[in-house]
Design a protein around this motif. Structure first.
Motif, mmCIF file in Angstrom:
data_model
loop_
_atom_site.group_PDB
_atom_site.id
_atom_site.type_symbol
_atom_site.label_atom_id
_atom_site.label_comp_id
_atom_site.label_asym_id
_atom_site.label_seq_id
_atom_site.Cartn_x
_atom_site.Cartn_y
_atom_site.Cartn_z
ATOM 1 N N GLY A 1 0.835 -1.198 0.000
ATOM 2 C CA GLY A 1 0.000 0.000 0.000
ATOM 3 C C GLY A 1 0.869 1.246 0.000
ATOM 4 N N LEU A 2 0.263 2.395 -0.236
ATOM 5 C CA LEU A 2 0.996 3.657 -0.184
ATOM 6 C C LEU A 2 1.372 3.956 1.258
ATOM 7 C CD1 LEU A 2 -1.170 5.893 -2.557
ATOM 8 C CD2 LEU A 2 1.117 5.012 -3.017
ATOM 9 N N THR A 3 2.663 4.091 1.534
ATOM 10 C CA THR A 3 3.077 4.421 2.889
ATOM 11 C C THR A 3 2.960 5.923 3.132
ATOM 12 O OG1 THR A 3 4.834 4.212 4.531
ATOM 13 C CG2 THR A 3 5.528 4.597 2.259
ATOM 14 N N ALA A 4 2.518 6.298 4.327
ATOM 15 C CA ALA A 4 2.268 7.708 4.633
ATOM 16 C C ALA A 4 3.526 8.555 4.526
ATOM 17 C CB ALA A 4 1.676 7.836 6.037
ATOM 18 N N GLY A 5 4.699 7.962 4.787
ATOM 19 C CA GLY A 5 5.936 8.722 4.747
ATOM 20 C C GLY A 5 6.276 9.259 3.370
ATOM 21 N N LEU A 6 5.728 8.648 2.333
ATOM 22 C CA LEU A 6 5.921 9.138 0.969
ATOM 23 C C LEU A 6 4.669 9.832 0.442
ATOM 24 C CD1 LEU A 6 7.866 6.115 -0.578
ATOM 25 C CD2 LEU A 6 8.802 8.223 0.382
ATOM 26 N N ALA A 7 3.490 9.254 0.730
ATOM 27 C CA ALA A 7 2.253 9.804 0.190
ATOM 28 C C ALA A 7 1.876 11.136 0.826
ATOM 29 C CB ALA A 7 1.118 8.798 0.380
ATOM 30 N N ALA A 8 1.995 11.240 2.157
ATOM 31 C CA ALA A 8 1.593 12.476 2.830
ATOM 32 C C ALA A 8 2.416 13.677 2.379
ATOM 33 C CB ALA A 8 1.664 12.305 4.351
ATOM 34 N N PRO A 9 3.753 13.588 2.344
ATOM 35 C CA PRO A 9 4.519 14.716 1.824
ATOM 36 C C PRO A 9 4.175 15.048 0.371
ATOM 37 C CG PRO A 9 5.937 13.260 3.076
ATOM 38 C CD PRO A 9 4.635 12.548 2.907
ATOM 39 N N ALA A 10 4.020 14.014 -0.473
ATOM 40 C CA ALA A 10 3.705 14.273 -1.875
ATOM 41 C C ALA A 10 2.419 15.067 -2.012
ATOM 42 C CB ALA A 10 3.601 12.948 -2.639
ATOM 43 N N LEU A 11 1.398 14.692 -1.257
ATOM 44 C CA LEU A 11 0.112 15.371 -1.334
ATOM 45 C C LEU A 11 0.161 16.765 -0.706
ATOM 46 C CD1 LEU A 11 -2.164 12.316 -0.522
ATOM 47 C CD2 LEU A 11 -1.952 13.481 -2.724
ATOM 48 N N ALA A 12 1.224 17.031 0.061
ATOM 49 C CA ALA A 12 1.413 18.364 0.644
ATOM 50 C C ALA A 12 2.342 19.226 -0.201
ATOM 51 C CB ALA A 12 1.963 18.237 2.061
ATOM 52 N N GLY A 13 2.787 18.699 -1.345
ATOM 53 C CA GLY A 13 3.679 19.461 -2.209
ATOM 54 C C GLY A 13 5.146 19.316 -1.870
ATOM 55 N N ILE A 14 5.507 18.189 -1.230
ATOM 56 C CA ILE A 14 6.902 17.936 -0.873
ATOM 57 C C ILE A 14 7.354 16.649 -1.557
ATOM 58 C CG2 ILE A 14 8.532 17.491 1.002
ATOM 59 C CD1 ILE A 14 6.604 18.931 2.882
ATOM 60 N N PRO A 15 8.155 16.734 -2.611
ATOM 61 C CA PRO A 15 8.666 15.516 -3.253
ATOM 62 C C PRO A 15 9.631 14.777 -2.322
ATOM 63 C CG PRO A 15 8.958 17.468 -4.655
ATOM 64 C CD PRO A 15 8.602 17.959 -3.289
ATOM 65 N N ALA A 16 9.585 13.466 -2.359
ATOM 66 C CA ALA A 16 10.535 12.695 -1.559
ATOM 67 C C ALA A 16 11.958 12.964 -2.027
ATOM 68 C CB ALA A 16 10.222 11.200 -1.650
ATOM 69 N N THR A 17 12.143 13.074 -3.332
ATOM 70 C CA THR A 17 13.456 13.402 -3.893
ATOM 71 C C THR A 17 13.291 14.459 -4.967
ATOM 72 O OG1 THR A 17 13.334 11.679 -5.606
ATOM 73 C CG2 THR A 17 14.328 11.061 -3.498
ATOM 74 N N SER A 18 14.328 15.237 -5.161
ATOM 75 C CA SER A 18 14.345 16.257 -6.205
ATOM 76 C C SER A 18 15.797 16.506 -6.592
ATOM 77 C CB SER A 18 13.717 17.561 -5.697
ATOM 78 O OG SER A 18 13.979 18.634 -6.577
ATOM 79 N N ARG A 19 16.040 16.691 -7.878
ATOM 80 C CA ARG A 19 17.419 16.954 -8.307
ATOM 81 C C ARG A 19 17.955 18.250 -7.708
ATOM 82 N NH1 ARG A 19 18.017 16.486 -14.658
ATOM 83 N NH2 ARG A 19 16.135 17.784 -14.591
ATOM 84 N N ASP A 20 17.063 19.140 -7.296
ATOM 85 C CA ASP A 20 17.486 20.417 -6.721
ATOM 86 C C ASP A 20 17.936 20.287 -5.266
ATOM 87 O OD1 ASP A 20 16.823 21.730 -9.086
ATOM 88 O OD2 ASP A 20 14.747 22.022 -8.443
ATOM 89 N N THR A 21 17.504 19.219 -4.594
ATOM 90 C CA THR A 21 17.756 19.139 -3.154
ATOM 91 C C THR A 21 18.392 17.831 -2.696
ATOM 92 O OG1 THR A 21 15.492 18.316 -2.777
ATOM 93 C CG2 THR A 21 15.856 20.713 -2.587
ATOM 94 N N ASN A 22 17.959 16.697 -3.222
ATOM 95 C CA ASN A 22 18.441 15.421 -2.674
ATOM 96 C C ASN A 22 18.200 14.279 -3.645
ATOM 97 O OD1 ASN A 22 15.533 15.874 -1.865
ATOM 98 N ND2 ASN A 22 15.746 13.755 -1.195
ATOM 99 N N HIS A 23 19.076 13.286 -3.566
ATOM 100 C CA HIS A 23 18.953 12.083 -4.382
ATOM 101 C C HIS A 23 18.726 10.849 -3.518
ATOM 102 C CE1 HIS A 23 20.174 13.864 -8.300
ATOM 103 N NE2 HIS A 23 20.708 14.764 -7.493
#
Length: 263
Positions: free
Chosen positions: A130-152
């Motif tokens: 299932g979708l884990t909250a640690g990835l889904a909740a930030p994504a739905l709040a506008g926070i990518p888990a990873t981004s080339r601008d900040t973290n890999h």
């Protein structure tokens, strides 16, 4: 009624005496996987956690037996041993057993412990992620888990164990990686964790965001900095269940959230 579409491969049937470990996602029933809905329609015994939205249980077959097996910090909770014994006993009766867990059963959901108990008892089982909250909740709040601008890379960590407890995270070592850290179940231990993050080298200005009751009607999002994380959480009265993002990617919410249309 089974799904009937040329899009989907055939769905496995839940056999009598079989247990399915199924993730219910972060809360919103619309975020269930199709396989999870299929399982809910077949099971005649459902053992569910506290964080499973009541609307999801309404998808169950009308004759299904529903067992609550919730775990909530600081409150009377089911013991894992008892849950293991329950799902084994129900399977041995020839029931079609669905162990329904918030998020993903193998991400801080003790699904591995339950799988081990089933193997030891000779019970066949399947896993439905299932979708884990640690990835889904930030994504739905506008926070990518990873981004080339900040973290890999991104670190997922359970925060409900104090330093020195068996299996507790080494917070200073995690902070020293410089990668964003997503905390589950961490509000009670937050002062200790933040202090360790600072000792590990995280700047006081590191962006941090708390997302409480993600995808639910009472969702709250608190944006702050590491130095104010503990005090802001206390003043706001924010409550669990909550996911906390600490790292540069949390700052992306400022530019991404304004244009996001929520589900």
């Amino acid at each position: 009624m089974p799904f009937s579409s040329d899009i989907f491969p055939p769905f496995p049937e839940m056999a009598p005496g079989e247990v399915w470990l199924v993730g219910a996602g972060p809360g919103d029933p619309r975020l269930l996987t199709v396989m999870a809905v299929h399982a809910l329609r077949q099971a005649n015994t459902i053992v569910h956690d506290a964080l499973v939205d009541p609307r999801i249980l309404r998808l169950a077959a009308g004759d299904a037996e529903i067992h609550f097996a919730g775990k909530r910090g600081g409150r009377p909770s089911s013991q894992q041993r008892d849950i293991n014994e329950l799902i084994v006993a129900e399977a041995k009766k020839g029931r079609r057993v669905l162990r329904l867990k918030g998020g993903d059963p193998f991400v801080f959901g003790r699904g591995g412990e339950e799988a081990r108990a089933l193997v030891q008892a000779g019970i066949p089982y399947r896993v439905v992620p299932g979708l884990t909250a640690g990835l889904a909740a930030p994504a739905l709040a506008g926070i990518p888990a990873t981004s080339r601008d900040t973290n890999h890379a991104v670190i997922l960590a359970a925060g409900h164990r104090a330093a020195g407890d068996e299996g507790a995270a080494d917070w200073e070592a995690l902070a020293a990686t410089g990668q964003p850290i997503v905390l589950y179940m961490a509000l009670a231990q937050l002062p200790e964790i933040v202090a360790a993050f600072e000792r590990g080298g995280l700047s006081a200005d590191t962006p941090a965001t708390i997302i409480s009751n993600a995808t639910g009607g009472e969702e709250r999002i608190l944006e702050t900095r590491l130095s104010r994380l503990v005090s802001d959480a206390k003043v706001s009265g924010i409550e669990p269940p909550a996911v906390i993002v600490v790292g540069a990617n949390a700052a992306l919410r400022a530019t991404l959230a304004p244009g996001m249309v929520r589900l």
